[in-house]
Design a protein around this motif. Structure first.
Motif, PDB file in Angstrom:
ATOM      1  N   GLY A 256     -13.862  15.996  -8.474  1.00 62.25           N
ATOM      2  CA  GLY A 256     -14.339  15.854  -9.853  1.00 62.25           C
ATOM      3  C   GLY A 256     -15.826  16.049 -10.019  1.00 62.25           C
ATOM      4  N   ALA A 257     -16.537  16.356  -8.949  1.00 58.30           N
ATOM      5  CA  ALA A 257     -17.997  16.430  -9.015  1.00 58.30           C
ATOM      6  C   ALA A 257     -18.454  17.686  -9.748  1.00 58.30           C
ATOM      7  CB  ALA A 257     -18.590  16.400  -7.615  1.00 58.30           C
ATOM      8  N   LEU A 258     -19.576  17.552 -10.452  1.00 64.17           N
ATOM      9  CA  LEU A 258     -20.253  18.688 -11.075  1.00 64.17           C
ATOM     10  C   LEU A 258     -21.648  18.790 -10.485  1.00 64.17           C
ATOM     11  CD1 LEU A 258     -19.222  18.323 -14.822  1.00 64.17           C
ATOM     12  CD2 LEU A 258     -18.260  19.866 -13.105  1.00 64.17           C
ATOM     13  N   LYS A 259     -22.189  20.022 -10.555  1.00 61.68           N
ATOM     14  CA  LYS A 259     -23.488  20.279  -9.940  1.00 61.68           C
ATOM     15  C   LYS A 259     -24.427  20.924 -10.942  1.00 61.68           C
ATOM     16  CE  LYS A 259     -21.509  20.979  -5.317  1.00 61.68           C
ATOM     17  NZ  LYS A 259     -21.353  21.922  -4.184  1.00 61.68           N
ATOM     18  N   GLY A 260     -25.708  20.691 -10.704  1.00 63.50           N
ATOM     19  CA  GLY A 260     -26.757  21.376 -11.435  1.00 63.50           C
ATOM     20  C   GLY A 260     -27.797  21.854 -10.442  1.00 63.50           C
ATOM     21  N   GLU A 261     -28.399  23.006 -10.708  1.00 60.02           N
ATOM     22  CA  GLU A 261     -29.380  23.525  -9.754  1.00 60.02           C
ATOM     23  C   GLU A 261     -30.585  24.082 -10.491  1.00 60.02           C
ATOM     24  OE1 GLU A 261     -28.390  28.014  -8.539  1.00 60.02           O
ATOM     25  OE2 GLU A 261     -26.850  26.581  -7.855  1.00 60.02           O
ATOM     26  N   ARG A 262     -31.675  24.216  -9.726  1.00 60.05           N
ATOM     27  CA  ARG A 262     -32.922  24.734 -10.300  1.00 60.05           C
ATOM     28  C   ARG A 262     -33.746  25.328  -9.174  1.00 60.05           C
ATOM     29  NH1 ARG A 262     -35.843  23.161 -15.206  1.00 60.05           N
ATOM     30  NH2 ARG A 262     -38.004  23.889 -15.055  1.00 60.05           N
ATOM     31  N   LEU A 263     -34.458  26.427  -9.492  1.00 57.65           N
ATOM     32  CA  LEU A 263     -35.354  27.078  -8.542  1.00 57.65           C
ATOM     33  C   LEU A 263     -36.779  26.636  -8.814  1.00 57.65           C
ATOM     34  CD1 LEU A 263     -34.007  30.757  -8.548  1.00 57.65           C
ATOM     35  CD2 LEU A 263     -33.472  28.926  -6.927  1.00 57.65           C
ATOM     36  N   SER A 264     -37.523  26.516  -7.749  1.00 52.60           N
ATOM     37  CA  SER A 264     -38.938  26.201  -7.902  1.00 52.60           C
ATOM     38  C   SER A 264     -39.714  27.468  -8.228  1.00 52.60           C
ATOM     39  CB  SER A 264     -39.483  25.585  -6.610  1.00 52.60           C
ATOM     40  OG  SER A 264     -39.603  26.582  -5.600  1.00 52.60           O
ATOM     41  N   GLU A 265     -40.952  27.271  -8.580  1.00 48.91           N
ATOM     42  CA  GLU A 265     -41.854  28.407  -8.674  1.00 48.91           C
ATOM     43  C   GLU A 265     -42.146  28.924  -7.259  1.00 48.91           C
ATOM     44  OE1 GLU A 265     -45.276  27.047 -10.722  1.00 48.91           O
ATOM     45  OE2 GLU A 265     -44.243  26.805 -12.654  1.00 48.91           O
ATOM     46  N   VAL A 266     -42.610  30.175  -7.181  1.00 46.62           N
ATOM     47  CA  VAL A 266     -42.938  30.762  -5.875  1.00 46.62           C
ATOM     48  C   VAL A 266     -44.161  30.056  -5.294  1.00 46.62           C
ATOM     49  CG1 VAL A 266     -43.692  32.867  -4.714  1.00 46.62           C
ATOM     50  CG2 VAL A 266     -41.902  32.975  -6.457  1.00 46.62           C
ATOM     51  N   PHE A 267     -44.100  29.774  -4.009  1.00 49.01           N
ATOM     52  CA  PHE A 267     -45.226  29.150  -3.332  1.00 49.01           C
ATOM     53  C   PHE A 267     -45.440  29.850  -1.989  1.00 49.01           C
ATOM     54  CE2 PHE A 267     -41.424  26.885  -2.142  1.00 49.01           C
ATOM     55  CZ  PHE A 267     -41.527  26.728  -0.771  1.00 49.01           C
ATOM     56  N   LEU A 268     -46.575  29.616  -1.400  1.00 44.79           N
ATOM     57  CA  LEU A 268     -46.990  30.321  -0.186  1.00 44.79           C
ATOM     58  C   LEU A 268     -46.896  29.418   1.034  1.00 44.79           C
ATOM     59  CD1 LEU A 268     -48.337  32.824   1.189  1.00 44.79           C
ATOM     60  CD2 LEU A 268     -50.553  31.766   0.611  1.00 44.79           C
TER      61      LEU A 268
ATOM     62  N   LYS B  92     -34.556  25.983  -3.687  1.00 45.27           N
ATOM     63  CA  LYS B  92     -33.474  25.731  -4.646  1.00 45.27           C
ATOM     64  C   LYS B  92     -32.959  24.314  -4.419  1.00 45.27           C
ATOM     65  CE  LYS B  92     -29.594  27.922  -3.981  1.00 45.27           C
ATOM     66  NZ  LYS B  92     -28.609  29.015  -3.971  1.00 45.27           N
ATOM     67  N   ILE B  93     -32.947  23.530  -5.507  1.00 46.07           N
ATOM     68  CA  ILE B  93     -32.427  22.165  -5.467  1.00 46.07           C
ATOM     69  C   ILE B  93     -31.053  22.164  -6.139  1.00 46.07           C
ATOM     70  CG2 ILE B  93     -32.860  19.734  -5.980  1.00 46.07           C
ATOM     71  CD1 ILE B  93     -35.069  20.946  -4.346  1.00 46.07           C
ATOM     72  N   ILE B  94     -30.069  21.598  -5.499  1.00 43.83           N
ATOM     73  CA  ILE B  94     -28.743  21.421  -6.072  1.00 43.83           C
ATOM     74  C   ILE B  94     -28.462  19.931  -6.145  1.00 43.83           C
ATOM     75  CG2 ILE B  94     -26.277  21.859  -5.828  1.00 43.83           C
ATOM     76  CD1 ILE B  94     -26.946  24.387  -4.309  1.00 43.83           C
ATOM     77  N   ALA B  95     -28.211  19.441  -7.383  1.00 43.24           N
ATOM     78  CA  ALA B  95     -27.873  18.029  -7.597  1.00 43.24           C
ATOM     79  C   ALA B  95     -26.380  17.920  -7.849  1.00 43.24           C
ATOM     80  CB  ALA B  95     -28.650  17.470  -8.780  1.00 43.24           C
ATOM     81  N   SER B  96     -25.725  16.960  -7.216  1.00 43.49           N
ATOM     82  CA  SER B  96     -24.285  16.752  -7.369  1.00 43.49           C
ATOM     83  C   SER B  96     -24.007  15.295  -7.702  1.00 43.49           C
ATOM     84  CB  SER B  96     -23.551  17.137  -6.081  1.00 43.49           C
ATOM     85  OG  SER B  96     -22.189  16.753  -6.140  1.00 43.49           O
ATOM     86  N   ASP B  97     -23.054  15.060  -8.633  1.00 48.04           N
ATOM     87  CA  ASP B  97     -22.652  13.689  -8.966  1.00 48.04           C
ATOM     88  C   ASP B  97     -21.428  13.245  -8.168  1.00 48.04           C
ATOM     89  OD1 ASP B  97     -20.605  15.091 -10.148  1.00 48.04           O
ATOM     90  OD2 ASP B  97     -21.162  14.607 -12.209  1.00 48.04           O
ATOM     91  N   GLU B  98     -21.249  13.822  -6.989  1.00 49.43           N
ATOM     92  CA  GLU B  98     -20.116  13.490  -6.137  1.00 49.43           C
ATOM     93  C   GLU B  98     -20.025  12.008  -5.786  1.00 49.43           C
ATOM     94  OE1 GLU B  98     -18.418  14.607  -1.679  1.00 49.43           O
ATOM     95  OE2 GLU B  98     -19.796  15.982  -2.692  1.00 49.43           O
ATOM     96  N   PRO B  99     -21.150  11.282  -5.596  1.00 53.39           N
ATOM     97  CA  PRO B  99     -21.019   9.868  -5.227  1.00 53.39           C
ATOM     98  C   PRO B  99     -20.192   9.042  -6.208  1.00 53.39           C
ATOM     99  CG  PRO B  99     -23.253  10.609  -4.817  1.00 53.39           C
ATOM    100  CD  PRO B  99     -22.564  11.737  -5.523  1.00 53.39           C
ATOM    101  N   ASP B 100     -20.188   9.419  -7.499  1.00 54.76           N
ATOM    102  CA  ASP B 100     -19.437   8.645  -8.483  1.00 54.76           C
ATOM    103  C   ASP B 100     -18.229   9.380  -9.041  1.00 54.76           C
ATOM    104  OD1 ASP B 100     -20.778   6.236  -8.468  1.00 54.76           O
ATOM    105  OD2 ASP B 100     -22.305   6.909  -9.879  1.00 54.76           O
ATOM    106  N   ASN B 101     -18.008  10.629  -8.647  1.00 55.23           N
ATOM    107  CA  ASN B 101     -16.893  11.389  -9.198  1.00 55.23           C
ATOM    108  C   ASN B 101     -15.978  11.991  -8.143  1.00 55.23           C
ATOM    109  OD1 ASN B 101     -17.346  11.623 -12.321  1.00 55.23           O
ATOM    110  ND2 ASN B 101     -19.363  11.861 -11.381  1.00 55.23           N
ATOM    111  N   GLY B 102     -16.296  11.807  -6.888  1.00 55.03           N
ATOM    112  CA  GLY B 102     -15.457  12.360  -5.834  1.00 55.03           C
ATOM    113  C   GLY B 102     -15.666  13.866  -5.678  1.00 55.03           C
ATOM    114  N   ARG B 103     -15.171  14.356  -4.592  1.00 54.86           N
ATOM    115  CA  ARG B 103     -15.388  15.771  -4.291  1.00 54.86           C
ATOM    116  C   ARG B 103     -14.730  16.684  -5.321  1.00 54.86           C
ATOM    117  NH1 ARG B 103     -13.979  18.612   1.550  1.00 54.86           N
ATOM    118  NH2 ARG B 103     -14.718  20.720   1.011  1.00 54.86           N
TER     119      ARG B 103
END
Length: 732
Positions: A620-632, A607-618
Motif C-alpha cells: 500500500g505504500a506510495l512514493k514521492g521523489e525529487r532531484l537536487s540541483e547540480v553540484f560539484l 535523487k531522494i525517494i520518500a516512501s510511506d511504507e512504515p505505515d502502509n506496508g509494502r
C-alpha cells in the motif's frame, strides 16, 4: 459511585485498511466526555457532567409573549402566572391554557418585583421611577408606596402579611405593615453601605436574607431589622437567594467582567431592545456610584452554598453560563436557568449535575417557577424571545442529539459507528449521519441517512466527504449513551519532498537525550487525552561537524498529507552518465553524510525517494521523489605555478597562475618569510574563473634568502600551495 472507563482519544490510528482500491489508515472521531458532547445540539436530550446522553424531561410550549423580557413571576390564588415584564413594564396574567391577558401597564419601563397577598392583592415594584403599585383583586390599581429611591428590585411577604421592599440607589429595605395604606410612613427596616439591594429571601428561622450590589454581600436581617453580613462574594451582584429544607442557603452571583473587577464606568440608561443590555446608572439620578444589572450581559456567574454553621463553598458554575434563575424541584434538585442557548441545568449535589434541557428558541431562562396545579411541573420562562414552557416531571416521548461537525481534513470514506451505552456495546442503534464538503452544513450536504445494522456493526451509509455529523434518536426504550466513535479512512497520498541542500561539510548525528517529562497530577486528571501527557517527546536531531576532507552532506525537507512515517532512499548520478548509484536505502532521518573520495570529479545530482511504507506496508505504500540541483565534486586542489619573476635590486615582482579543472577560485593569500598572511586578489580583481593570474610586488627587501608562500583555495574548499624561495644580493 459507579465510575466508567473511557478511551479518550480524538484521533486513533489502527492500521491498514484497503477500501475499494484506497490505501488508507483507519482513523476515528470520538465523543466521550461532557466537553465533547456539549458541542452538539440538544432536542429533548440531557447530558450528565460525566458524559452520558439520556432522554430529557418533557418541555412543552405554553405561550409566546409580545414583550421581549420577563423579569419576575408570581402566581395568584387560582394558580395563574403573574409576570412582570419590560420594555414597557406590563404585568401579564397567563392561565393554564396559555391565554395571556394584560393586568396592568405602569408608567415605568420595568416591572421588576411582584408579590401576591393572601387576599389576592398583587403588588408590583417598578423601575426606574421606583414605585410600588397595588392591584386589588377587586378595584382599580393604585400607587401604594412611592419611596425616594429610583429602583424597586425585589419584594417579599412575611407570614404576617407584611411587605418588604428592596431598593436602589440607596440600598434600603422598607417594611410596609399588612395594614399599610398609601401615604403612610413605612418602616426603614434595613440599610447598608451598598448601592442596591438586589434580592430577598427567608431562612428557616424567619430571618430576612438580602443580597446587594456592587459588593455582592449576603446579609441576614433579624426580626428587629438588625443586619449581619454573612458573606462577601467579591462579585458585583447577588441575583437570587434560595433556602432548602435543611436550612442551607444557596445564592447566585453575577459580575459584568472578570471576577473582582470594580463596577464599570457610569453610562446613560439605555432602553431594552431584544438582545441589548439594560444598564442601571445611579449617577444619572444624581447619586454617586454605579451598578450594572444585566439581563443579557457578558461576565461570570457562580452559585454558592452557605451552611448553618456559616461555611461557604462554591456549589456550581460553568464558563459562559450565566445564572439567571434557580429553584428547587420536588426531587430536591437545584434547577438552574442560564443564558447559554436557553439551557437548564440540574444539580443533585456538588460535583454531580446535568445539562437537563435546552429551549428550542434559545434566549435566557430568566424565570423558573413552580406550578400550583401540577405537582412537580415547572414553568420555564425565557427572555429574548419571551416564551413560556412547561417542564414536566416525566420524560419526553422522544429526543434527538445532533453532533458537532467533524473534519477529516480531506475526502474520507466512512466506516462504522461504535456506540457504548450504559449497559453494553452496540446496544444503541438509532443513528443517522450526513456528510458534505463545506465547513457549515448547507444545501450541498447529503440528506440524513440511517445507519445499517450489519453483523459486524452499524455501517455508515453517507457518501464520501470531508465533513460528517451524526444524529442519535432516543425513546423510552433506549439507555443512555456514554461513547460514540465514528471510523473513517482517508485516501493515501504520496509523500512530498521540499528543498534539498547539498553542503560540502560532514556532520555526525546526535540524538538529544530527553528525559521523560514530569507530569502534574491535576493536569493528568483534567486532560481529556491523558496519553498526550505521558508520551515521550520525539528527540530532535543535533549535528556535530566532522573534520575529514571529502565529506558531503545532503539534507532535505519532507511532508506526508496523511501524517505517515517515512523512510528515504538516496541515489547519486554524474550528469554525464545515465546510471544512478544508490548511496542509502530506507533511512529514517532526512540527512546523510558520505565520503566523496574516490568519486570521479565532475558535476552530480542526487535523487531522494520518500516512501510511506512504515505505515502502509509494502503493497500500500506510495512514493514521492525529487532531484537536487547540480553540484560539484572536486577533490583536487588548484594547481599554482610561478609564471614570472623579476628582481630589481631590493625589489621583486612575481607573477603566478592558478588553474583548476572544475572549481572556481574562491580566495588567495600570501605570506613573506612567515609573516601573517595577506589577502591577494586576481589581476582583474574578481574570483570568477577556473584560471586566475596574480601579481605580487615586494619592495625594499633586505639582502639574504627569503621565501614566499602562496595559497589559493577553490569553491570546493581545496587549497593549492606553492612555496617560492628567492635571494636578494646587496649591490656594492
Amino acid at each position: 459511585m459507579r465510575t466508567k472507563s473511557k478511551q479518550i482519544l480524538t484521533f486513533v490510528c489502527l492500521g491498514i485498511l484497503p477500501l475499494d482500491g484506497w490505501a488508507v489508515r483507519t482513523s476515528s472521531f470520538v465523543d466521550t466526555s461532557y466537553e465533547e458532547f456539549v458541542l452538539g445540539e440538544f432536542n429533548n436530550v440531557a447530558l450528565s457532567n460525566s458524559g452520558v446522553l439520556k432522554l430529557a424531561p418533557s418541555l412543552d410550549l405554553l405561550a409566546k409573549l409580545d414583550e421581549p423580557i420577563v423579569w419576575v413571576a408570581a402566581s395568584d390564588q387560582e394558580g395563574n402566572l403573574i409576570l412582570g415584564t419590560g420594555n414597557y413594564g406590563k404585568v401579564l396574567k397567563v392561565d393554564s391554557e396559555g391565554e395571556v391577558k394584560t393586568l396592568f401597564a405602569p408608567e415605568e419601563m420595568l416591572s421588576r418585583a411582584l408579590a401576591v397577598a393572601e387576599n389576592g392583592d398583587i403588588f408590583v415594584g417598578t423601575s426606574p421611577s421606583g414605585r410600588v403599585y397595588r392591584l386589588p383583586k377587586a378595584g382599580r390599581p393604585e400607587v401604594y408606596f412611592d419611596p425616594p429611591d429610583s429602583y424597586i428590585w425585589a419584594m417579599t411577604l412575611d407570614k404576617r402579611g407584611n411587605l418588604y421592599v428592596a431598593t436602589g440607589n440607596s440600598a434600603v429595605v422598607y417594611m410596609l405593615p399588612k395594614d399599610f395604606q398609601p401615604n403612610d410612613t413605612p418602616t426603614k427596616w434595613f440599610a447598608c453601605d451598598q448601592t442596591h439591594i438586589t434580592s430577598l429571601g427567608w431562612d428557616l428561622d424567619g430571618n430576612l436574607l438580602a443580597g446587594s450590589s456592587p459588593g455582592g454581600t449576603l446579609y441576614r436581617i433579624d426580626s428587629k431589622g438588625s443586619g449581619f453580613a454573612l458573606y462577601n462574594t467579591g462579585e458585583q451582584e447577588i441575583r437570587q437567594i434560595l433556602v432548602n429544607d435543611g436550612g442551607k442557603i444557596y445564592f447566585s452571583t453575577f459580575s459584568a467582567g472578570a471576577r473582582g473587577k470594580k463596577p464599570i464606568t457610569p453610562q446613560t440608561q439605555t432602553k431594552i431592545e431584544d438582545d441589548d443590555t439594560f444598564t442601571v446608572t445611579a449617577k444619572q439620578f444624581g447619586v454617586n456610584g454605579t451598578n450594572t444589572l444585566s439581563q443579557a450581559a457578558s461576565g461570570s456567574s457562580t452559585i454558592y452554598s452557605l451552611d448553618q454553621e456559616g461555611f461557604v463553598e462554591t456549589y456550581w458554575g460553568l464558563p459562559r453560563a450565566h445564572v439567571f434563575s434557580m429553584i428547587f424541584s420536588n426531587l430536591d434538585e437545584l434547577i438552574i436557568g442560564t443564558n447559554d442557548k436557553g439551557r437548564l441545568f440540574s444539580v443533585r449535589k456538588r460535583g454531580e449535575w446535568n445539562l437537563l434541557q435546552q429551549t428550542p428558541t434559545g434566549g435566557e431562562v430568566s424565570i423558573i417557577f413552580p406550578s400550583k396545579k401540577n405537582n412537580g411541573e415547572l414553568f420555564v420562562i425565557t427572555s429574548n424571545p419571551a416564551i413560556i414552557y412547561r417542564l414536566k416531571g416525566s420524560l419526553a416521548e422522544s429526543g434527538e442529539y445532533t453532533s458537532r461537525v467533524y473534519d477529516a481534513k480531506q475526502i474520507a470514506k466512512w466506516g462504522k459507528i461504535l456506540s457504548v451505552s450504559e449497559n453494553a456495546v452496540d446496544s444503541f442503534g438509532a443513528f443517522s449521519t450526513r456528510t458534505g464538503n463545506t465547513k457549515e452544513p448547507d444545501a450541498t450536504w447529503g440528506n440524513w441517512k440511517s445507519v445499517d445494522l450489519t453483523e459486524s456493526g452499524l455501517l455508515i451509509k453517507s457518501p464520501n466527504g470531508r465533513y460528517i455529523q451524526y444524529r442519535a434518536s432516543f425513546d423510552h426504550l433506549k439507555s443512555g449513551i456514554e461513547n460514540v466513535r465514528l471510523f473513517y479512512g482517508t485516501k493515501n497520498f504520496a509523500p512530498q519532498l521540499g528543498v534539498i541542500r547539498v553542503i560540502p561539510v560532514g556532520f555526525k548525528l546526535l540524538n538529544a537525550i530527553i528525559n521523560p517529562p514530569n507530569i502534574d497530577l491535576d493536569k493528568l486528571l483534567d486532560e481529556k487525552n491523558p496519553g498526550r501527557l505521558i508520551q515521550t517527546p520525539i528527540p530532535r536531531l543535533k549535528l556535530k561537524k566532522r573534520g575529514e576532507e571529502g565529506l558531503l552532506t545532503v539534507a532535505w525537507k519532507s511532508f506526508d498529507p496523511n501524517n505517515d512515517r517515512l523512510h528515504f532512499s538516496l541515489s547519486i548520478q554524474n550528469i554525464k552518465d545515465s546510471v544512478w548509484i544508490k548511496l542509502a536505502e530506507k533511512i529514517m532521518e532526512p540527512i546523510i553524510t558520505f565520503n566523496t573520495n574516490g568519486f570521479r570529479e565532475g558535476f552530480y545530482r542526487v535523487k531522494i525517494i520518500a516512501s510511506d511504507e512504515p505505515d502502509n506496508g509494502r503493497d500500500g505504500a506510495l512514493k514521492g521523489e525529487r532531484l537536487s540541483e547540480v553540484f560539484l565534486i572536486d577533490n583536487s586542489p588548484p594547481r599554482v605555478e610561478l609564471s614570472g619573476k623579476n628582481i630589481r635590486g631590493n625589489d621583486v615582482d612575481f607573477k603566478f597562475r592558478s588553474s583548476d579543472s572544475f572549481s572556481i577560485h574562491r580566495e588567495a593569500w600570501f605570506s613573506l618569510d612567515g609573516q601573517p598572511p595577506k589577502l591577494l586578489r586576481p589581476t582583474d580583481g574578481l574570483f570568477d574563473s577556473r584560471i586566475e593570474d596574480f601579481n605580487i610586488s615586494i619592495d625594499a627587501l633586505e639582502s639574504g634568502t627569503h621565501s614566499l608562500v602562496l595559497e589559493v583555495i577553490d569553491e570546493s574548499g581545496r587549497s593549492g600551495i606553492l612555496t617560492v624561495p628567492f635571494s636578494i644580493f646587496q649591490n656594492e
